[in-house]
Design a protein around this motif. Structure first.
Motif, PDB file in Angstrom:
ATOM      1  N   PRO A 162       0.677  -1.365  -0.044  1.00  0.00           N
ATOM      2  CA  PRO A 162      -0.068   0.118  -0.028  1.00  0.00           C
ATOM      3  C   PRO A 162       0.907   1.227   0.002  1.00  0.00           C
ATOM      4  O   PRO A 162       0.232   2.248  -0.400  1.00  0.00           O
ATOM      5  CB  PRO A 162      -0.787  -0.060   1.385  1.00  0.00           C
ATOM      6  N   SER A 163       2.296   1.088   0.247  1.00  0.00           N
ATOM      7  CA  SER A 163       2.983   1.909   0.191  1.00  0.00           C
ATOM      8  C   SER A 163       4.402   1.737  -0.002  1.00  0.00           C
ATOM      9  O   SER A 163       4.718   0.288   0.021  1.00  0.00           O
ATOM     10  CB  SER A 163       3.032   3.186   1.416  1.00  0.00           C
ATOM     11  N   LYS A 164       5.381   2.676  -0.198  1.00  0.00           N
ATOM     12  CA  LYS A 164       6.676   2.409  -0.522  1.00  0.00           C
ATOM     13  C   LYS A 164       7.539   2.068   0.875  1.00  0.00           C
ATOM     14  O   LYS A 164       8.723   2.147   0.480  1.00  0.00           O
ATOM     15  CB  LYS A 164       7.124   3.311  -1.347  1.00  0.00           C
ATOM     16  N   ASP A 165       7.279   2.354   1.835  1.00  0.00           N
ATOM     17  CA  ASP A 165       7.742   2.162   3.252  1.00  0.00           C
ATOM     18  C   ASP A 165       8.216   0.737   3.339  1.00  0.00           C
ATOM     19  O   ASP A 165       7.768  -0.282   3.000  1.00  0.00           O
ATOM     20  CB  ASP A 165       7.073   2.887   4.522  1.00  0.00           C
ATOM     21  N   GLN A 166       9.205   0.461   4.236  1.00  0.00           N
ATOM     22  CA  GLN A 166       9.891  -0.766   4.481  1.00  0.00           C
ATOM     23  C   GLN A 166       8.750  -1.683   4.841  1.00  0.00           C
ATOM     24  O   GLN A 166       8.654  -3.039   4.625  1.00  0.00           O
ATOM     25  CB  GLN A 166      11.098  -0.671   5.171  1.00  0.00           C
ATOM     26  N   PRO A 167       8.064  -1.342   6.267  1.00  0.00           N
ATOM     27  CA  PRO A 167       6.931  -2.216   6.570  1.00  0.00           C
ATOM     28  C   PRO A 167       6.087  -2.854   5.578  1.00  0.00           C
ATOM     29  O   PRO A 167       5.621  -4.039   5.589  1.00  0.00           O
ATOM     30  CB  PRO A 167       6.640  -1.644   7.762  1.00  0.00           C
ATOM     31  N   ALA A 168       5.699  -1.866   4.797  1.00  0.00           N
ATOM     32  CA  ALA A 168       4.589  -2.113   3.999  1.00  0.00           C
ATOM     33  C   ALA A 168       5.046  -3.154   3.012  1.00  0.00           C
ATOM     34  O   ALA A 168       4.337  -4.088   2.446  1.00  0.00           O
ATOM     35  CB  ALA A 168       4.010  -0.859   3.152  1.00  0.00           C
ATOM     36  N   ARG A 169       6.125  -2.695   2.411  1.00  0.00           N
ATOM     37  CA  ARG A 169       7.111  -3.817   1.427  1.00  0.00           C
ATOM     38  C   ARG A 169       7.039  -5.193   1.977  1.00  0.00           C
ATOM     39  O   ARG A 169       6.928  -6.059   1.294  1.00  0.00           O
ATOM     40  CB  ARG A 169       8.179  -3.030   0.814  1.00  0.00           C
ATOM     41  N   GLU A 170       7.649  -5.172   3.238  1.00  0.00           N
ATOM     42  CA  GLU A 170       7.924  -6.587   4.070  1.00  0.00           C
ATOM     43  C   GLU A 170       6.890  -7.280   4.092  1.00  0.00           C
ATOM     44  O   GLU A 170       6.720  -8.511   3.874  1.00  0.00           O
ATOM     45  CB  GLU A 170       8.689  -6.142   5.099  1.00  0.00           C
ATOM     46  N   GLN A 171       5.539  -6.684   4.508  1.00  0.00           N
ATOM     47  CA  GLN A 171       4.319  -7.425   4.470  1.00  0.00           C
ATOM     48  C   GLN A 171       3.871  -7.926   3.109  1.00  0.00           C
ATOM     49  O   GLN A 171       3.346  -8.933   3.236  1.00  0.00           O
ATOM     50  CB  GLN A 171       3.209  -6.413   5.384  1.00  0.00           C
ATOM     51  N   ALA A 172       3.960  -7.114   2.287  1.00  0.00           N
ATOM     52  CA  ALA A 172       3.614  -7.735   0.943  1.00  0.00           C
ATOM     53  C   ALA A 172       4.392  -8.936   0.473  1.00  0.00           C
ATOM     54  O   ALA A 172       3.987  -9.978   0.083  1.00  0.00           O
ATOM     55  CB  ALA A 172       3.689  -6.465  -0.377  1.00  0.00           C
ATOM     56  N   LYS A 173       6.017  -8.788   0.723  1.00  0.00           N
ATOM     57  CA  LYS A 173       6.402 -10.082   0.415  1.00  0.00           C
ATOM     58  C   LYS A 173       6.317 -11.053   1.376  1.00  0.00           C
ATOM     59  O   LYS A 173       6.263 -12.087   0.734  1.00  0.00           O
ATOM     60  CB  LYS A 173       8.008  -9.540   0.637  1.00  0.00           C
ATOM     61  N   ALA A 174       5.829 -10.932   2.352  1.00  0.00           N
ATOM     62  CA  ALA A 174       5.462 -11.980   3.377  1.00  0.00           C
ATOM     63  C   ALA A 174       3.928 -12.601   2.542  1.00  0.00           C
ATOM     64  O   ALA A 174       3.793 -13.869   2.795  1.00  0.00           O
ATOM     65  CB  ALA A 174       5.277 -11.873   4.620  1.00  0.00           C
ATOM     66  N   THR A 175       3.228 -11.821   2.470  1.00  0.00           N
ATOM     67  CA  THR A 175       1.709 -12.278   1.811  1.00  0.00           C
ATOM     68  C   THR A 175       2.112 -13.039   0.475  1.00  0.00           C
ATOM     69  O   THR A 175       1.450 -14.185   0.166  1.00  0.00           O
ATOM     70  CB  THR A 175       1.006 -10.973   1.540  1.00  0.00           C
ATOM     71  N   GLU A 176       3.021 -12.496  -0.316  1.00  0.00           N
ATOM     72  CA  GLU A 176       3.363 -13.118  -1.445  1.00  0.00           C
ATOM     73  C   GLU A 176       3.935 -14.540  -1.366  1.00  0.00           C
ATOM     74  O   GLU A 176       3.546 -15.630  -2.122  1.00  0.00           O
ATOM     75  CB  GLU A 176       4.335 -12.525  -2.458  1.00  0.00           C
TER      76      GLU A 176
END
Length: 144
Positions: free
Chosen positions: A79-93
């Motif tokens: 949902p955003s470019k910040d690190q926690p959001a990217r990490e959560q998206a990667k974990a979901t993937e």
């Protein structure tokens, strides 16, 4: 007698598949017939064909679920470019990918099971016809 596959199918279809009483352990004798007599062999081609249809339906459902998982993975975006959001998206993937791998394994199991049921249908059907023909050939009516 039920199989592990029957148990799996009932679980996957939320008990919507009615099943006869199952033999509890391998080697247990089947229950007596309604008239109190024991055992006997019964090849029921219609029941086997119905099982094949049930498992084919399960195969369709698993394939449909796989498509939903692939769509979800493709639609995934942080949902955003910040690190926690990217990490959560990667974990979901990662989680969705694991679900896809599991889905593929289930599909392989179902395909193998259907193949086995189809082989059994041919094998037992052929054997049943041979035995019936052999037994009827010695009947007083001459196999008619």
């Amino acid at each position: 007698m039920g199989t592990a596959g029957d148990d799996y199918l009932r679980g996957m279809l939320s008990n919507s598949v009615s099943a006869p009483a199952m033999v509890s352990r391998a080697g247990d004798a089947p229950p007596p017939a309604g008239d109190g007599t024991w055992g006997g062999y019964l090849f029921d081609e219609d029941t086997l064909r119905a099982k094949i249809i049930e498992w084919e339906d399960l195969k369709v459902a698993i394939t449909r679920d796989r498509m939903h998982l692939i769509d979800a993975r493709e639609a995934l975006d942080a949902p955003s470019k910040d690190q926690p959001a990217r990490e959560q998206a990667k974990a979901t993937e990662f989680s969705i990918t694991a679900a896809i791998v599991h889905n593929e394994a289930m599909l392989g199991y179902v395909e193998n099971y259907v193949h086995g049921l189809e082989k059994a249908l041919v094998k037992y059907g052929t054997r049943e016809r041979l035995v019936t023909d052999t037994l009827n050939s010695g009947s007083p009516q001459g196999g008619q």
